[in-house]
Design a protein around this motif. Structure first.
Motif, PDB file in Angstrom:
ATOM      1  N   ARG A 204       0.697  -1.211   0.052  1.00 48.43           N
ATOM      2  CA  ARG A 204      -0.139  -0.094  -0.029  1.00 48.43           C
ATOM      3  C   ARG A 204       0.936   1.129  -0.148  1.00 48.43           C
ATOM      4  O   ARG A 204       0.629   2.105  -0.654  1.00 48.43           O
ATOM      5  CB  ARG A 204      -1.019  -0.078   1.291  1.00 48.43           C
ATOM      6  CG  ARG A 204      -1.859   1.323   1.234  1.00 48.43           C
ATOM      7  CD  ARG A 204      -2.639   1.268   2.470  1.00 48.43           C
ATOM      8  NE  ARG A 204      -1.949   1.826   3.555  1.00 48.43           N
ATOM      9  CZ  ARG A 204      -2.150   1.977   4.611  1.00 48.43           C
ATOM     10  NH1 ARG A 204      -3.645   1.793   5.007  1.00 48.43           N
ATOM     11  NH2 ARG A 204      -1.533   2.271   5.817  1.00 48.43           N
ATOM     12  N   THR A 205       1.922   1.097   0.661  1.00 42.92           N
ATOM     13  CA  THR A 205       2.833   2.490   0.732  1.00 42.92           C
ATOM     14  C   THR A 205       3.397   2.675  -0.536  1.00 42.92           C
ATOM     15  O   THR A 205       3.956   3.694  -0.953  1.00 42.92           O
ATOM     16  CB  THR A 205       3.952   2.206   1.779  1.00 42.92           C
ATOM     17  OG1 THR A 205       3.206   2.188   3.169  1.00 42.92           O
ATOM     18  CG2 THR A 205       4.962   3.316   1.936  1.00 42.92           C
ATOM     19  N   VAL A 206       3.942   1.443  -1.033  1.00 44.12           N
ATOM     20  CA  VAL A 206       4.653   1.477  -2.356  1.00 44.12           C
ATOM     21  C   VAL A 206       3.439   2.169  -3.410  1.00 44.12           C
ATOM     22  O   VAL A 206       4.053   2.973  -4.235  1.00 44.12           O
ATOM     23  CB  VAL A 206       4.937   0.063  -3.025  1.00 44.12           C
ATOM     24  CG1 VAL A 206       5.284   0.260  -4.380  1.00 44.12           C
ATOM     25  CG2 VAL A 206       6.206  -0.411  -2.111  1.00 44.12           C
ATOM     26  N   ALA A 207       2.403   1.782  -3.279  1.00 45.20           N
ATOM     27  CA  ALA A 207       1.551   2.353  -4.431  1.00 45.20           C
ATOM     28  C   ALA A 207       1.212   3.949  -4.059  1.00 45.20           C
ATOM     29  O   ALA A 207       0.940   4.610  -4.910  1.00 45.20           O
ATOM     30  CB  ALA A 207      -0.003   1.702  -4.290  1.00 45.20           C
ATOM     31  N   ASP A 208       1.294   4.359  -2.723  1.00 42.70           N
ATOM     32  CA  ASP A 208       0.843   5.566  -2.437  1.00 42.70           C
ATOM     33  C   ASP A 208       2.081   6.577  -2.845  1.00 42.70           C
ATOM     34  O   ASP A 208       1.897   7.599  -3.306  1.00 42.70           O
ATOM     35  CB  ASP A 208       0.726   5.763  -0.998  1.00 42.70           C
ATOM     36  CG  ASP A 208      -0.909   5.110  -0.454  1.00 42.70           C
ATOM     37  OD1 ASP A 208      -1.654   5.043  -1.366  1.00 42.70           O
ATOM     38  OD2 ASP A 208      -0.963   4.880   0.662  1.00 42.70           O
ATOM     39  N   ASP A 231       8.031  12.827   1.288  1.00 39.64           N
ATOM     40  CA  ASP A 231       8.309  12.633   2.678  1.00 39.64           C
ATOM     41  C   ASP A 231       6.861  12.970   3.509  1.00 39.64           C
ATOM     42  O   ASP A 231       6.467  12.138   4.427  1.00 39.64           O
ATOM     43  CB  ASP A 231       9.358  13.753   3.157  1.00 39.64           C
ATOM     44  CG  ASP A 231       9.564  13.709   4.714  1.00 39.64           C
ATOM     45  OD1 ASP A 231      10.313  12.892   5.574  1.00 39.64           O
ATOM     46  OD2 ASP A 231       8.991  14.321   5.509  1.00 39.64           O
ATOM     47  N   ARG A 232       6.111  13.867   3.092  1.00 44.46           N
ATOM     48  CA  ARG A 232       4.856  14.263   3.710  1.00 44.46           C
ATOM     49  C   ARG A 232       3.881  13.139   3.398  1.00 44.46           C
ATOM     50  O   ARG A 232       3.036  12.862   4.247  1.00 44.46           O
ATOM     51  CB  ARG A 232       4.358  15.677   3.333  1.00 44.46           C
ATOM     52  CG  ARG A 232       5.394  16.830   3.866  1.00 44.46           C
ATOM     53  CD  ARG A 232       4.539  18.320   3.768  1.00 44.46           C
ATOM     54  NE  ARG A 232       4.777  18.592   2.352  1.00 44.46           N
ATOM     55  CZ  ARG A 232       5.737  19.281   1.826  1.00 44.46           C
ATOM     56  NH1 ARG A 232       6.898  19.590   2.501  1.00 44.46           N
ATOM     57  NH2 ARG A 232       5.618  19.745   0.722  1.00 44.46           N
ATOM     58  N   GLN A 233       3.981  12.647   2.065  1.00 46.28           N
ATOM     59  CA  GLN A 233       2.836  11.639   1.870  1.00 46.28           C
ATOM     60  C   GLN A 233       3.350  10.394   2.738  1.00 46.28           C
ATOM     61  O   GLN A 233       2.213   9.696   3.168  1.00 46.28           O
ATOM     62  CB  GLN A 233       3.294  11.196   0.264  1.00 46.28           C
ATOM     63  CG  GLN A 233       2.273   9.884  -0.211  1.00 46.28           C
ATOM     64  CD  GLN A 233       0.730  10.362  -0.175  1.00 46.28           C
ATOM     65  OE1 GLN A 233       0.540  11.170  -0.605  1.00 46.28           O
ATOM     66  NE2 GLN A 233       0.083   9.391   0.690  1.00 46.28           N
ATOM     67  N   VAL A 234       4.605   9.788   2.814  1.00 45.29           N
ATOM     68  CA  VAL A 234       4.838   8.691   3.780  1.00 45.29           C
ATOM     69  C   VAL A 234       4.386   9.186   5.148  1.00 45.29           C
ATOM     70  O   VAL A 234       3.876   8.184   5.812  1.00 45.29           O
ATOM     71  CB  VAL A 234       6.426   8.316   3.543  1.00 45.29           C
ATOM     72  CG1 VAL A 234       6.658   7.319   4.512  1.00 45.29           C
ATOM     73  CG2 VAL A 234       6.628   8.038   2.326  1.00 45.29           C
ATOM     74  N   LEU A 235       4.580  10.346   5.645  1.00 49.23           N
ATOM     75  CA  LEU A 235       4.081  10.783   6.878  1.00 49.23           C
ATOM     76  C   LEU A 235       2.526  10.470   7.189  1.00 49.23           C
ATOM     77  O   LEU A 235       2.196  10.184   8.081  1.00 49.23           O
ATOM     78  CB  LEU A 235       4.531  11.999   7.399  1.00 49.23           C
ATOM     79  CG  LEU A 235       4.394  12.604   8.827  1.00 49.23           C
ATOM     80  CD1 LEU A 235       5.143  11.712   9.783  1.00 49.23           C
ATOM     81  CD2 LEU A 235       4.618  14.148   8.930  1.00 49.23           C
ATOM     82  N   GLU A 240      -1.951   7.236   8.910  1.00 47.77           N
ATOM     83  CA  GLU A 240      -3.506   6.599   8.831  1.00 47.77           C
ATOM     84  C   GLU A 240      -3.476   5.252   9.139  1.00 47.77           C
ATOM     85  O   GLU A 240      -4.139   4.399   9.601  1.00 47.77           O
ATOM     86  CB  GLU A 240      -3.616   6.575   7.207  1.00 47.77           C
ATOM     87  CG  GLU A 240      -3.917   8.027   6.682  1.00 47.77           C
ATOM     88  CD  GLU A 240      -4.088   8.208   5.116  1.00 47.77           C
ATOM     89  OE1 GLU A 240      -3.895   7.066   4.596  1.00 47.77           O
ATOM     90  OE2 GLU A 240      -4.324   9.215   4.704  1.00 47.77           O
ATOM     91  N   GLY A 241      -2.032   4.676   9.216  1.00 45.10           N
ATOM     92  CA  GLY A 241      -1.785   3.040   9.565  1.00 45.10           C
ATOM     93  C   GLY A 241      -1.409   2.942  11.086  1.00 45.10           C
ATOM     94  O   GLY A 241      -1.174   1.892  11.391  1.00 45.10           O
ATOM     95  N   ASP A 242      -1.476   4.098  11.542  1.00 42.89           N
ATOM     96  CA  ASP A 242      -1.009   4.177  12.998  1.00 42.89           C
ATOM     97  C   ASP A 242       0.438   3.542  13.235  1.00 42.89           C
ATOM     98  O   ASP A 242       0.604   2.397  14.089  1.00 42.89           O
ATOM     99  CB  ASP A 242      -2.050   3.514  14.048  1.00 42.89           C
ATOM    100  CG  ASP A 242      -1.667   3.695  15.402  1.00 42.89           C
ATOM    101  OD1 ASP A 242      -0.874   4.473  15.720  1.00 42.89           O
ATOM    102  OD2 ASP A 242      -2.191   2.699  16.349  1.00 42.89           O
ATOM    103  N   ASP A 243       1.343   3.693  12.364  1.00 42.02           N
ATOM    104  CA  ASP A 243       2.763   3.142  12.225  1.00 42.02           C
ATOM    105  C   ASP A 243       3.701   4.247  12.489  1.00 42.02           C
ATOM    106  O   ASP A 243       4.135   4.876  11.381  1.00 42.02           O
ATOM    107  CB  ASP A 243       2.894   2.194  11.054  1.00 42.02           C
ATOM    108  CG  ASP A 243       4.091   1.547  11.067  1.00 42.02           C
ATOM    109  OD1 ASP A 243       4.873   1.705  11.862  1.00 42.02           O
ATOM    110  OD2 ASP A 243       4.358   0.812   9.786  1.00 42.02           O
TER     111      ASP A 243
END
Length: 378
Positions: A204-208, A231-235, A240-243
């Motif tokens: 999911r992170t790869v796709a985002d 960087d902000r997208q990964v943040l 959202e994933g509480d990670d």
């Protein structure tokens, strides 16, 4: 021409802008192997050899009782039903030849073979139904993979690109490594990275991240600002994933048309390697935090400019290459192996790494992605 192509795209049909089309699966992809198809024939031959090799009073037709079930693993319901009729018919003929046609134990063998035929036919029908479901599911997975990890054309702008992607698990087409090459009004831009973690969350992170890059790469002039937006997208993904530990190591690259310089921004990733006729050397970039951790402090450094004249190749890779271990736990000696290769041709380099890493490690313990870039005229 070669491209950085996901495994399923190698099975894609011709078509599309870059000579590849959306992956397509058929029932051939789940067809039984040849040895399974030959088992019923082998059983039939063995039974006849036994019957005609033993005294005439011995009827070996009892071996044919399992013929319908064996056939069910490789053939369709009609073929299984036909094998049942063949098995019972041969049993009757062999029993008649031995003079045991109506003996009770032979009658029970005819009945048992018929029941085995009914069960084998049902088993074959269920197997085909599951196979069709499997083809459908795999086709959906291939389509999603093709959407996430698009094949990269062999030439983008004035760069020649050659690469390879190998997931750690061959049956899972998308892992935690990511890549993208696109031509923009600012020049050719490249992203290669590695998501912390595995599984569906990593995909999911790869796709985002790839989705964000495909948009912002065309709209953001400054390469460091592009990295900051990712960087902000990964943040956001982490929130959202509480990670709190989610991050992506990445290298971003920009090459302007007809230029000899390549600009690099490294966000916590492995150093790219520059292959020249004189040898191999790492491209050192200022140490920056990975994507998703930029808020912890530190400003983005200016891009590092690297000269990329004809005859030189820039290699981007993930730790699936450099951290591949052999049976003794030794890491793959990437720089040494490339130095001994004696070639800077991108296709030669990528093909060599694809073979050599797997020979070193035996099997991949992590996803592997490599991308080699060189001037298109070299």
């Amino acid at each position: 021409m070669r491209a950085l192509t996901p495994p399923s795209a190698a099975r894609a049909r011709p078509g599309g802008a870059h000579g590849t089309a959306q992956p397509h699966r058929t029932s051939d992809d789940v067809r039984a192997p040849l040895w399974v198809l030959l088992l019923p024939v082998l059983l039939l031959v063995v039974d006849l050899v036994f019957d005609f090799g033993w005294p005439v009073t011995t009827a070996a037709g009892f071996l044919l009782t399992v013929l319908p079930v064996v056939s069910a693993f490789g053939y369709g319901p009609l073929a299984v039903a036909g094998s049942t009729v063949l098995a019972v018919g041969l049993q009757i003929l062999l029993a008649t030849r031995a003079g045991h046609l109506s003996e009770q134990h032979h009658v029970w063998i005819y009945i048992a073979t018929t029941l085995a035929g009914i069960m084998g036919t049902a088993l074959s029908w269920q197997r085909l139904r599951r196979s069709r479901d499997l083809v459908r599911v795999r086709s959906i997975a291939d389509t999603l993979q093709y959407t996430v990890l698009r094949p990269v054309p062999a030439r983008v702008g004035s760069l020649r690109t050659v690469g390879r992607y190998r997931p750690a698990h061959a049956d899972i087409g998308v892992g935690g490594d990511l890549y993208e090459v696109c031509e923009t009004r600012f020049g050719t831009r490249v992203l290669l990275g590695d998501v912390r973690g595995k599984g569906l969350d990593a995909v999911r992170t790869v796709a985002d991240v790839l989705g964000a890059f495909r948009v912002t790469a065309h709209e953001t002039a400054d390469l460091c600002e592009l990295a900051d937006q990712l960087d902000r997208q990964v943040l956001r993904d982490a929130a959202e994933g509480d990670d709190d530990e989610l991050f992506v190591t990445a290298v971003l690259l920009q090459h302007r048309p007809e230029g000899l310089l390549v600009e690099l921004v490294n966000r916590g990733h492995l150093d790219p390697l520059l292959l020249t006729p004189a040898g191999v050397r790492p491209v050192r970039c200022p140490e920056c935090l990975p994507l998703g951790l930029g808020h912890l402090g530190g400003e983005s450094s200016a891009p590092v400019a690297v000269e990329l004249p004809p005859g030189h190749t820039l290699l981007l890779h993930t730790d699936g290459v450099s951290e591949a271990r052999d049976a003794n736990g030794e890491f793959y000696p990437l720089t040494e192996r490339l130095t001994g290769l004696g070639s800077t041709d991108p296709a030669v380099v990528v093909d060599f790494l694809d073979r050599d890493v797997r020979l070193h490690a035996g099997s991949l313990g992590d996803d592997l992605a490599v991308l080699a870039l060189s001037p298109a005229g070299s």
